[in-house]
Design an enzyme around this catalytic site. Structure first.
Site, mmCIF file in Angstrom:
data_model
loop_
_atom_site.group_PDB
_atom_site.id
_atom_site.type_symbol
_atom_site.label_atom_id
_atom_site.label_comp_id
_atom_site.label_asym_id
_atom_site.label_seq_id
_atom_site.Cartn_x
_atom_site.Cartn_y
_atom_site.Cartn_z
ATOM 1 N N CYS A 173 28.842 30.927 36.214
ATOM 2 C CA CYS A 173 30.147 31.173 35.905
ATOM 3 C C CYS A 173 31.173 32.264 35.316
ATOM 4 C CB CYS A 173 30.821 29.966 35.523
ATOM 5 S SG CYS A 173 30.983 28.321 36.286
ATOM 6 N N HIS A 188 34.326 22.949 35.311
ATOM 7 C CA HIS A 188 34.905 24.112 34.792
ATOM 8 C C HIS A 188 35.346 25.196 35.383
ATOM 9 C CE1 HIS A 188 33.732 27.602 32.360
ATOM 10 N NE2 HIS A 188 32.876 27.597 31.909
ATOM 11 N N PRO A 189 36.849 25.869 34.749
ATOM 12 C CA PRO A 189 37.639 26.163 35.521
ATOM 13 C C PRO A 189 37.425 27.040 36.118
ATOM 14 C CG PRO A 189 37.840 26.576 33.199
ATOM 15 C CD PRO A 189 37.124 25.207 33.381
ATOM 16 N N CYS A 190 36.453 28.854 36.230
ATOM 17 C CA CYS A 190 35.962 29.258 36.379
ATOM 18 C C CYS A 190 36.163 29.425 38.321
ATOM 19 C CB CYS A 190 34.532 29.246 36.330
ATOM 20 S SG CYS A 190 33.174 28.922 36.494
ATOM 21 N N HIS A 191 35.880 28.239 38.716
ATOM 22 C CA HIS A 191 36.276 28.143 40.020
ATOM 23 C C HIS A 191 37.354 28.429 40.556
ATOM 24 C CE1 HIS A 191 32.207 26.713 40.070
ATOM 25 N NE2 HIS A 191 32.091 26.555 39.251
#
Length: 230
Positions: free
Chosen positions: A3, A174-177
């Site tokens: 990430c 998780h917001p990284c995606h």
């Protein structure tokens, strides 16, 4: 680690699929208006100490199997294997382990991330006795279609950290995606057919089912860019 690498190497094209705080606020207001037409029981929560901060919230009960939680007495070891598959008094099939689904309460929050400039799905889950589910319990109930895709990244896709508003441990997708996911889903949709609500709905439709959150098809396709489904 994955990430972090994805976030630090994010291209300018991917950043085009972020969303501003103002756009997020507009999206959740429109989302609430639309959800009321379908009786989906979403609400907007306001923060007393931060009048400008608000987020979406929904609570619902979901039936799911929790590992090592049995509802009947264990079958004696000396019984033949063929007789280990039994029925309860009310005719519910238990299988070899005697497990039946638990009723689990999920509370979902859609919160804005200032770090990633995208919405984030936070959630908490607990059984009827009030015991919180573990991250392992959550992962065991991710649908197989998503689990196979995420098996090499499961602990960074669904993780646990402090809720940015409530200050308590919550699970989150998780917001990284998110920006990359939205880019893949909307890159072929003309700008004229995109709006803040379609952005939010597209994202929630994609990530919600991994943790038990579903939007009715009628909700998704109503007033929605038809080119997404062509």
């Amino acid at each position: 680690m994955w990430c972090y690498q994805m976030y630090t190497t994010m291209t300018s094209q991917t950043r085009d699929y972020n969303i501003s705080w103002e756009q997020f606020n507009d999206a959740i207001e429109k989302f609430i208006d639309k959800s009321e037409l379908f009786n989906l029981n979403w609400s907007i929560k306001n923060v007393e100490t931060q009048p400008d901060v608000k987020y979406l919230s929904k609570r619902e009960n979901i039936s799911m199997k929790i590992n090592n939680q049995t509802k009947t007495e264990r079958i004696e070891d000396e019984l033949e294997e063929d007789y280990k598959n039994i029925l309860t008094d009310d005719g519910v099939y238990l299988g070899a382990t005697g497990e039946i689904p638990d009723s689990v309460t999920f509370e979902y929050h859609v919160v804005y991330s200032y770090s990633y400039n995208v919405p984030v799905l936070y959630f908490s889950a607990w059984k009827q006795d009030g015991k919180l589910l573990s991250l392992e319990n959550i992962w065991e109930n991710v649908p197989l279609v998503h689990r196979d895709f995420l098996k090499y990244d499961k602990w960074s896709f669904i993780t646990q950290q402090e809720h940015p508003i409530l200050g308590r441990p919550y699970f989150l997708v998780h917001p990284c995606h998110t920006a990359n996911l939205i880019m893949q889903l909307l890159m072929n949709v003309p700008d004229s057919k995109r709006d803040n609500l379609s952005y939010l709905t597209t994202w929630l439709t994609a990530v919600g089912p991994t943790v038990g959150l579903q939007l009715p098809l009628e909700f998704v396709i109503a007033d929605y860019p038809s080119s997404i489904y062509k």
